[in-house]
Design a protein around this motif. Structure first.
Motif, PDB file in Angstrom:
ATOM      1  N   VAL A   1       1.081  -1.112   0.001  1.00 50.14           N
ATOM      2  CA  VAL A   1       0.030   0.005   0.072  1.00 50.14           C
ATOM      3  C   VAL A   1       1.102   1.355   0.117  1.00 50.14           C
ATOM      4  O   VAL A   1       0.695   1.979  -0.976  1.00 50.14           O
ATOM      5  CB  VAL A   1      -1.077  -0.048   1.052  1.00 50.14           C
ATOM      6  CG1 VAL A   1      -1.823   1.205   1.101  1.00 50.14           C
ATOM      7  CG2 VAL A   1      -2.103  -1.255   1.254  1.00 50.14           C
ATOM      8  N   GLU A   2       1.583   1.373   0.888  1.00 53.24           N
ATOM      9  CA  GLU A   2       2.416   2.642   1.106  1.00 53.24           C
ATOM     10  C   GLU A   2       3.578   2.672  -0.089  1.00 53.24           C
ATOM     11  O   GLU A   2       3.728   3.904  -0.678  1.00 53.24           O
ATOM     12  CB  GLU A   2       3.287   2.549   2.553  1.00 53.24           C
ATOM     13  CG  GLU A   2       4.153   3.928   2.729  1.00 53.24           C
ATOM     14  CD  GLU A   2       4.742   4.061   4.094  1.00 53.24           C
ATOM     15  OE1 GLU A   2       3.973   4.421   5.104  1.00 53.24           O
ATOM     16  OE2 GLU A   2       5.781   3.399   4.158  1.00 53.24           O
ATOM     17  N   ARG A   3       3.968   1.675  -0.575  1.00 51.96           N
ATOM     18  CA  ARG A   3       5.096   1.896  -1.638  1.00 51.96           C
ATOM     19  C   ARG A   3       4.262   2.129  -2.935  1.00 51.96           C
ATOM     20  O   ARG A   3       4.682   3.206  -3.794  1.00 51.96           O
ATOM     21  CB  ARG A   3       5.607   0.516  -1.812  1.00 51.96           C
ATOM     22  CG  ARG A   3       6.611   0.335  -2.956  1.00 51.96           C
ATOM     23  CD  ARG A   3       7.132  -1.124  -3.084  1.00 51.96           C
ATOM     24  NE  ARG A   3       8.013  -1.258  -4.317  1.00 51.96           N
ATOM     25  CZ  ARG A   3       7.472  -1.725  -5.594  1.00 51.96           C
ATOM     26  NH1 ARG A   3       6.074  -2.166  -5.636  1.00 51.96           N
ATOM     27  NH2 ARG A   3       8.256  -1.659  -6.550  1.00 51.96           N
ATOM     28  N   GLN A   4       2.946   1.883  -3.110  1.00 52.32           N
ATOM     29  CA  GLN A   4       2.410   2.056  -4.445  1.00 52.32           C
ATOM     30  C   GLN A   4       1.911   3.579  -4.282  1.00 52.32           C
ATOM     31  O   GLN A   4       1.686   4.384  -5.202  1.00 52.32           O
ATOM     32  CB  GLN A   4       0.932   1.232  -4.640  1.00 52.32           C
ATOM     33  CG  GLN A   4       0.612   1.392  -5.642  1.00 52.32           C
ATOM     34  CD  GLN A   4       1.285   0.981  -6.800  1.00 52.32           C
ATOM     35  OE1 GLN A   4       1.751  -0.294  -6.836  1.00 52.32           O
ATOM     36  NE2 GLN A   4       1.567   1.835  -8.020  1.00 52.32           N
ATOM     37  N   LEU A   5       1.367   4.007  -2.820  1.00 49.86           N
ATOM     38  CA  LEU A   5       1.248   5.480  -2.840  1.00 49.86           C
ATOM     39  C   LEU A   5       2.304   6.313  -3.116  1.00 49.86           C
ATOM     40  O   LEU A   5       2.074   7.220  -3.867  1.00 49.86           O
ATOM     41  CB  LEU A   5       0.690   5.741  -1.711  1.00 49.86           C
ATOM     42  CG  LEU A   5      -0.772   5.198  -1.203  1.00 49.86           C
ATOM     43  CD1 LEU A   5      -1.300   4.929   0.059  1.00 49.86           C
ATOM     44  CD2 LEU A   5      -1.822   5.926  -1.800  1.00 49.86           C
ATOM     45  N   ARG A   6       3.462   5.931  -2.763  1.00 46.26           N
ATOM     46  CA  ARG A   6       4.712   6.796  -2.818  1.00 46.26           C
ATOM     47  C   ARG A   6       5.031   6.741  -4.243  1.00 46.26           C
ATOM     48  O   ARG A   6       5.619   7.757  -4.640  1.00 46.26           O
ATOM     49  CB  ARG A   6       5.561   6.187  -1.950  1.00 46.26           C
ATOM     50  CG  ARG A   6       5.503   6.549  -0.533  1.00 46.26           C
ATOM     51  CD  ARG A   6       6.544   6.119   0.346  1.00 46.26           C
ATOM     52  NE  ARG A   6       6.722   6.391   1.789  1.00 46.26           N
ATOM     53  CZ  ARG A   6       7.543   6.272   2.712  1.00 46.26           C
ATOM     54  NH1 ARG A   6       8.479   5.533   2.317  1.00 46.26           N
ATOM     55  NH2 ARG A   6       7.330   6.575   4.031  1.00 46.26           N
TER      56      ARG A   6
END
Length: 91
Positions: A63-68
């Motif tokens: 999740v966080e990786r994709q958002l970043r």
């Protein structure tokens, strides 16, 4: 510093969450987008993700990786425990 207001982040974050959702569903999981406050994104992992030993990795490296990658490299994601949906300020 994130160059977007919380309001400006809402729709792009929703789009990324919708993009991630099918991957989580493959393992019986889901994710709810709860909101953005001061550039921090609050979500709640659901379904099979609750209590899963890999949920921390899913949050950070999924999740966080994709958002970043899709929005901004300084975004942070917090998984809100069940029952605390209305107490985000306390996290």
């Amino acid at each position: 510093m994130i160059p977007f207001s919380d309001e400006e982040l809402m729709q792009p974050v929703r789009n990324v969450i919708d993009k991630i959702r099918p991957t989580l569903a493959l393992d019986g999981g889901d994710i709810a987008f709860l909101g953005v406050k001061n550039g921090t994104i609050y979500v709640q992992l659901q379904g099979a993700c609750i209590g899963c030993s890999s949920s921390g990795n899913t949050l950070k490296y999924g999740v966080e990786r994709q958002l970043r990658m899709d929005i901004h490299p300084e975004l942070t994601v917090i998984n809100v425990p069940h029952g605390m949906e209305h107490q985000i300020d306390a996290l």
